[in-house]
Design a protein around this motif. Sequence first.
Motif, PDB file in Angstrom:
ATOM      1  N   GLN A  38       1.081  -1.280   0.334  1.00  0.00           N
ATOM      2  CA  GLN A  38      -0.056  -0.237   0.316  1.00  0.00           C
ATOM      3  C   GLN A  38       0.997   1.280   0.096  1.00  0.00           C
ATOM      4  O   GLN A  38       2.165   1.342   0.833  1.00  0.00           O
ATOM      5  N   ASP A  39       0.200   2.560  -0.635  1.00  0.00           N
ATOM      6  CA  ASP A  39       1.026   3.455  -0.610  1.00  0.00           C
ATOM      7  C   ASP A  39       0.664   4.736  -0.053  1.00  0.00           C
ATOM      8  O   ASP A  39      -0.665   3.910   0.423  1.00  0.00           O
ATOM      9  N   HIS A  40       0.773   5.766   0.164  1.00  0.00           N
ATOM     10  CA  HIS A  40      -0.193   6.339   0.404  1.00  0.00           C
ATOM     11  C   HIS A  40       0.254   7.935  -0.440  1.00  0.00           C
ATOM     12  O   HIS A  40       1.674   9.391   0.440  1.00  0.00           O
ATOM     13  N   VAL A  96       3.944   0.267 -15.652  1.00  0.00           N
ATOM     14  CA  VAL A  96       4.842  -0.470 -16.964  1.00  0.00           C
ATOM     15  C   VAL A  96       6.107  -0.626 -15.904  1.00  0.00           C
ATOM     16  O   VAL A  96       6.662  -0.949 -16.621  1.00  0.00           O
ATOM     17  N   ARG A  97       6.392  -0.717 -14.848  1.00  0.00           N
ATOM     18  CA  ARG A  97       7.465   0.368 -14.221  1.00  0.00           C
ATOM     19  C   ARG A  97       7.180  -0.372 -12.759  1.00  0.00           C
ATOM     20  O   ARG A  97       5.403  -0.163 -12.503  1.00  0.00           O
ATOM     21  N   PHE A  98       7.793  -0.468 -11.497  1.00  0.00           N
ATOM     22  CA  PHE A  98       8.057  -0.490 -10.448  1.00  0.00           C
ATOM     23  C   PHE A  98       7.497   0.517  -9.554  1.00  0.00           C
ATOM     24  O   PHE A  98       7.767   1.873 -10.567  1.00  0.00           O
ATOM     25  N   PRO A 124       7.232   5.116  -3.762  1.00  0.00           N
ATOM     26  CA  PRO A 124       7.996   4.252  -3.469  1.00  0.00           C
ATOM     27  C   PRO A 124       8.226   2.664  -2.426  1.00  0.00           C
ATOM     28  O   PRO A 124       9.382   2.209  -1.821  1.00  0.00           O
ATOM     29  N   GLU A 125       7.315   1.957  -3.695  1.00  0.00           N
ATOM     30  CA  GLU A 125       6.566   0.341  -3.364  1.00  0.00           C
ATOM     31  C   GLU A 125       8.417   0.118  -3.712  1.00  0.00           C
ATOM     32  O   GLU A 125       8.375  -0.895  -2.785  1.00  0.00           O
ATOM     33  N   CYS A 126       9.339   0.498  -4.497  1.00  0.00           N
ATOM     34  CA  CYS A 126      10.024  -0.611  -5.319  1.00  0.00           C
ATOM     35  C   CYS A 126      10.873  -0.277  -4.222  1.00  0.00           C
ATOM     36  O   CYS A 126      11.506  -1.618  -3.802  1.00  0.00           O
TER      37      CYS A 126
HETATM   38  N1  GLY Z   1       3.412   5.338  -6.135  1.00  0.00           N
HETATM   39  C1  GLY Z   1       3.124   4.875  -7.389  1.00  0.00           C
HETATM   40  C2  GLY Z   1       3.764   5.321  -8.328  1.00  0.00           C
HETATM   41  O1  GLY Z   1       4.775   5.141  -8.379  1.00  0.00           O
HETATM   42  O2  GLY Z   1       2.951   5.644  -9.561  1.00  0.00           O
END
Ligand code: GLY
Length: 421
Positions: A209-211, A284-286, A289-291
């Motif tokens: 989960q992102d914020h 189409v990429r990471f 900050p999830e990566c």
């Molecule tokens: N954190 C969302 C994105 O990279 O698009």
Amino acid sequence: MNIMVLGSGGREYSIGRMLDKDEAVDKLYFAPGNGATSRLGENIEIKDYNELAQFAVDNEIDLTIVGPEAPLVDGVVDIFKAKGLNIFGPSKEAARLEGSKVYMKNFLAKYNIPTAAYIETDHIETAFKFIDTLTAPIVVKADGLCGGKGVIIAASKDEAKKAVSQMLSGKSFGDAGKNVIVEEFLDGYELSMFAICDGKDYILLPAAQDHKRLLDADKGPNTGGMGAYAPTPLVDEELYQKVKDRIIRPTLDGMQSENAPFEGVLFIGIMVVDNEPITLEFNVRFGDPECEILMPLMLTPASELFYKAATKQLDTLHVSFSNQYAVGVVMASENYPYKSSKPAEIVVDDIVHDEIEQNAHISYAGVSEEDGVLYATGGRVLVCVGVGDSIKQARDRAYMLCGQVHFSGKKLRTDIAYQAL
Ligand code: GLY
Ligand code: AMP
């Protein structure tokens, strides 16, 4: 193996950080990289993709990994492949899943992949008519890449019509808004899921989960992302299975039928509504900050994972993930996301605490380096990542590290992972 990473953010730093620790990696390059990636490898200042591909040939680079969407949408993968190079990322054609929301929505509809009801149009009256059939809030999206700003959640029909008019006239987003999507608002919770794909097979990573909002409690303007955590307990086996069967498998099969097999990271923005996963968007990429929080959870060497994906051998790879959790807290500069800020020296206290030393680290993003000193120069400056046996432990470690990092105007959310705690 010699590897080059394209991009300059925290995402690319976090991939590089794993490659730096990877015994199979000899030489590591970043193009262009940032002020801290030069501590992991060599930064290359070549902008032209043809010249970069030639650099890869001349320097016997075995694999190039592309971080951001812009080079993918511009066709960097096609240029490298034409020279016989291995590169991890989608072709220009396949990158349209992110580059054009109209292409993406029509693809989802054609292959019966769940998504919000919508119309796609460049005609104002058609858009207005559809808006009149919906109840507010109503979602209006520009077709092209708008740096994450092309989505308007309108609180009323009038506001939705205003957004459509401004997009179609070219006022708000230029050519990127010459086509629009109008769609129903989905009320649920959001997830980020990532599948590493080789055109045919894929590996699904733990759900994150992102914020997106700047301030605590999801207030304030949208940003690129202020923090993330994974895996999220909001996803159970049943939900993972639904995402695989209803979204990822039909997408890979559909892209093969379209003669644009999908290779690279399929980033699925999901809204879960009544326990059903609905596709909000593809990237189409990471995610960033999830990566930064997914990389530390990978036990399989990064070189092996990305090399096998780039050479269509994922069916021979068994990937293992750590059973821990990771939480990442973004530290941004003073004026983010509105405008740039004055460069500020970054000071990291000596980390004397073993627990932090071993279980937390920094992924650097918007930084430059001068005489061995790092300066905050970008909007999102760095991410403090904590790893632990529970989300709470990982979060506490991330925040302990945040307390040891100083620069003038630093800004961060204090509630990352609140949905899981
Ligand atoms: N954190 C969302 C994105 O990279 O698009
Ligand atoms: P997108 O770039 O399409 O992911 O949209 C950006 C953000 O807008 C998403 O992360 C969601 O928070 C929100 N959003 C987009 N589409 C919808 C929708 N149909 N319903 C509710 N929220 C949405």
